[in-house]
Scaffold this motif. Sequence first.
Motif, PDB file in Angstrom:
ATOM      1  N   ALA A  40       0.463  10.242   4.318  1.00 17.80           N
ATOM      2  CA  ALA A  40       1.561  11.070   4.833  1.00 17.80           C
ATOM      3  C   ALA A  40       1.374  12.524   4.409  1.00 17.80           C
ATOM      4  N   HIS A  41       1.060  12.735   3.146  1.00 19.05           N
ATOM      5  CA  HIS A  41       0.874  14.112   2.664  1.00 19.05           C
ATOM      6  C   HIS A  41      -0.326  14.774   3.338  1.00 19.05           C
ATOM      7  N   LYS A  42      -1.388  13.991   3.545  1.00 21.24           N
ATOM      8  CA  LYS A  42      -2.569  14.526   4.232  1.00 21.24           C
ATOM      9  C   LYS A  42      -2.254  14.876   5.685  1.00 21.24           C
ATOM     10  N   ALA A  43      -1.281  14.182   6.260  1.00 22.40           N
ATOM     11  CA  ALA A  43      -0.890  14.426   7.653  1.00 22.40           C
ATOM     12  C   ALA A  43       0.206  15.495   7.736  1.00 22.40           C
ATOM     13  N   ASP A  44       0.333  16.297   6.675  1.00 19.95           N
ATOM     14  CA  ASP A  44       1.236  17.454   6.649  1.00 19.95           C
ATOM     15  C   ASP A  44       2.719  17.117   6.583  1.00 19.95           C
ATOM     16  N   LEU A  45       3.046  15.918   6.152  1.00 19.57           N
ATOM     17  CA  LEU A  45       4.456  15.568   5.991  1.00 19.57           C
ATOM     18  C   LEU A  45       4.948  16.205   4.688  1.00 19.57           C
ATOM     19  N   SER A  46       5.949  17.072   4.801  1.00 22.14           N
ATOM     20  CA  SER A  46       6.458  17.707   3.579  1.00 22.14           C
ATOM     21  C   SER A  46       7.651  16.942   3.028  1.00 22.14           C
ATOM     22  N   LYS A  47       8.439  16.347   3.934  1.00 21.45           N
ATOM     23  CA  LYS A  47       9.619  15.582   3.506  1.00 21.45           C
ATOM     24  C   LYS A  47       9.751  14.338   4.387  1.00 21.45           C
ATOM     25  N   ASP A  68       9.730  14.050  -2.590  1.00 16.60           N
ATOM     26  CA  ASP A  68       9.629  14.398  -1.172  1.00 16.60           C
ATOM     27  C   ASP A  68      10.297  13.360  -0.272  1.00 16.60           C
ATOM     28  N   CYS A  69      10.699  12.241  -0.868  1.00 19.03           N
ATOM     29  CA  CYS A  69      11.396  11.186  -0.113  1.00 19.03           C
ATOM     30  C   CYS A  69      12.878  11.259  -0.463  1.00 19.03           C
ATOM     31  N   LEU A  70      13.698  11.531   0.534  1.00 18.36           N
ATOM     32  CA  LEU A  70      15.125  11.759   0.282  1.00 18.36           C
ATOM     33  C   LEU A  70      15.981  10.667   0.915  1.00 18.36           C
ATOM     34  N   ASP A  89       0.822  -1.232   0.000  1.00 19.45           N
ATOM     35  CA  ASP A  89       0.000   0.000   0.000  1.00 19.45           C
ATOM     36  C   ASP A  89       0.850   1.274   0.000  1.00 19.45           C
ATOM     37  N   ARG A  90       2.006   1.232  -0.678  1.00 18.99           N
ATOM     38  CA  ARG A  90       2.926   2.371  -0.597  1.00 18.99           C
ATOM     39  C   ARG A  90       2.288   3.674  -1.062  1.00 18.99           C
ATOM     40  N   LEU A  91       1.527   3.635  -2.142  1.00 16.75           N
ATOM     41  CA  LEU A  91       0.914   4.865  -2.652  1.00 16.75           C
ATOM     42  C   LEU A  91      -0.098   5.438  -1.660  1.00 16.75           C
ATOM     43  N   ASP A  92      -0.921   4.558  -1.097  1.00 12.78           N
ATOM     44  CA  ASP A  92      -1.897   5.004  -0.097  1.00 12.78           C
ATOM     45  C   ASP A  92      -1.195   5.556   1.136  1.00 12.78           C
ATOM     46  N   MET A  93      -0.136   4.871   1.530  1.00 15.49           N
ATOM     47  CA  MET A  93       0.629   5.303   2.705  1.00 15.49           C
ATOM     48  C   MET A  93       1.199   6.706   2.469  1.00 15.49           C
ATOM     49  N   MET A  94       1.714   6.946   1.260  1.00 14.19           N
ATOM     50  CA  MET A  94       2.273   8.265   0.943  1.00 14.19           C
ATOM     51  C   MET A  94       1.175   9.330   0.905  1.00 14.19           C
ATOM     52  N   GLU A  95       0.007   8.937   0.436  1.00 13.60           N
ATOM     53  CA  GLU A  95      -1.097   9.889   0.410  1.00 13.60           C
ATOM     54  C   GLU A  95      -1.504  10.272   1.834  1.00 13.60           C
ATOM     55  N   ARG A 108       0.920   1.126  18.919  1.00 10.41           N
ATOM     56  CA  ARG A 108       2.114   0.424  19.402  1.00 10.41           C
ATOM     57  C   ARG A 108       2.053  -1.067  19.043  1.00 10.41           C
ATOM     58  N   GLY A 109       3.157  -1.573  18.480  1.00  8.40           N
ATOM     59  CA  GLY A 109       3.212  -2.982  18.100  1.00  8.40           C
ATOM     60  C   GLY A 109       2.764  -3.243  16.669  1.00  8.40           C
ATOM     61  N   LYS A 110       2.071  -2.263  16.065  1.00  6.06           N
ATOM     62  CA  LYS A 110       1.635  -2.403  14.675  1.00  6.06           C
ATOM     63  C   LYS A 110       2.701  -1.815  13.746  1.00  6.06           C
ATOM     64  N   ARG A 111       2.438  -1.893  12.450  1.00  5.47           N
ATOM     65  CA  ARG A 111       3.343  -1.272  11.491  1.00  5.47           C
ATOM     66  C   ARG A 111       3.264   0.247  11.643  1.00  5.47           C
ATOM     67  N   ASN A 112       4.398   0.873  11.693  1.00  3.47           N
ATOM     68  CA  ASN A 112       4.426   2.331  11.808  1.00  3.47           C
ATOM     69  C   ASN A 112       4.480   2.947  10.412  1.00  3.47           C
ATOM     70  N   GLU A 113       4.023   4.188  10.269  1.00  2.00           N
ATOM     71  CA  GLU A 113       4.135   4.901   8.991  1.00  2.00           C
ATOM     72  C   GLU A 113       4.199   6.406   9.264  1.00  2.00           C
ATOM     73  N   PRO A 114       4.712   7.179   8.298  1.00  2.00           N
ATOM     74  CA  PRO A 114       4.940   8.613   8.531  1.00  2.00           C
ATOM     75  C   PRO A 114       3.718   9.385   9.028  1.00  2.00           C
ATOM     76  N   SER A 115       2.511   9.023   8.569  1.00  3.14           N
ATOM     77  CA  SER A 115       1.333   9.796   9.000  1.00  3.14           C
ATOM     78  C   SER A 115       1.113   9.708  10.516  1.00  3.14           C
ATOM     79  N   TYR A 116       1.698   8.696  11.164  1.00  2.00           N
ATOM     80  CA  TYR A 116       1.538   8.564  12.619  1.00  2.00           C
ATOM     81  C   TYR A 116       2.390   9.565  13.399  1.00  2.00           C
ATOM     82  N   LEU A 117       3.165  10.358  12.675  1.00  2.00           N
ATOM     83  CA  LEU A 117       3.983  11.359  13.352  1.00  2.00           C
ATOM     84  C   LEU A 117       3.116  12.306  14.180  1.00  2.00           C
ATOM     85  N   LYS A 118       1.854  12.448  13.765  1.00  3.34           N
ATOM     86  CA  LYS A 118       0.972  13.365  14.499  1.00  3.34           C
ATOM     87  C   LYS A 118       0.787  12.956  15.954  1.00  3.34           C
TER      88      LYS A 118
END
Length: 254
Positions: free
Chosen positions: A26-33, A56-58, A18-24, A213-223
């Motif tokens: 992330a962008h919705k959660a205000d991740l710029s980079k 946006d991924c470096l 689900d990489r594309l969904d995950m990135m979407e 906690r214990g699940k897969r983490n992803e950038p949108s969880y930064l919030k």
Amino acid sequence: MTLIDTHSHIYLSEFDVDRLDMMERAHKADLSKILMPAIDSATHEAMLLLEEKDPDCLAMMGLHPCSVKENYKDELKIARDHFDKRTFNAVGEIGLDLYWDKTFIEQQYAAFHEQLEWALHFDIPVSIHSRNATDECIQVVSAHQKGKLKGVFHCFSGNNEQAQQIIDLGLYLGIGGVVTFKNSGLDRVMETISLENIVLETDAPYLAPVPFRGKRNEPSYLKYVVEKLSEIKGVSAGEIAVITTANAEKLFAL
Ligand SMILES: [Zn+2]
């Protein structure tokens, strides 16, 4: 609000479904980079491909301490050769891991020393992995700190004294999901640490914050990390974002 995830392995196979969904998300959660630390040659291609697809991924480049084995000199050469082809924002992730396997500890030290010198040579920051080895990593970094070394102790989870030593060395603390864990003690440490000294990270797919906690983490969880810090520091989420994003931009020259 703009957030930067300074440590995220989103190129790993955990995100193939689900990489594309995950990135979407992330962008919705205000991740710029999103900064991607390398692990070893087995995943360089996936990392560099993702960077090509999404600007946006470096990518960083380096050899992870858990990938330091018999062939570490070959792996170091592969990583080092990448720096001759292009520029990277950081050397990472590098460091010491005394949690898993101590068989190659001598080699881990050798690889860490060498890669810190790459960072000094190219004048770029380092992303340091210091699991069960915070004091050891502080010691090694001290030896290379000639006033120029910059970087972050990724997934910092040490005590007040260690935090202060890292700050005194001129490096940042990478704060992620651990700060939301009950009994991590990191919330207490963060009470005394200035926001000027931290950058945010997820370490996805690992170390998901509460309530995942214990699940897969992803950038949108930064919030959830931002919310927790906002609670600890008594400032708005927006202010956490402004300060930590400015820190990340400065550190990684974004
Ligand atoms: Zn990592």
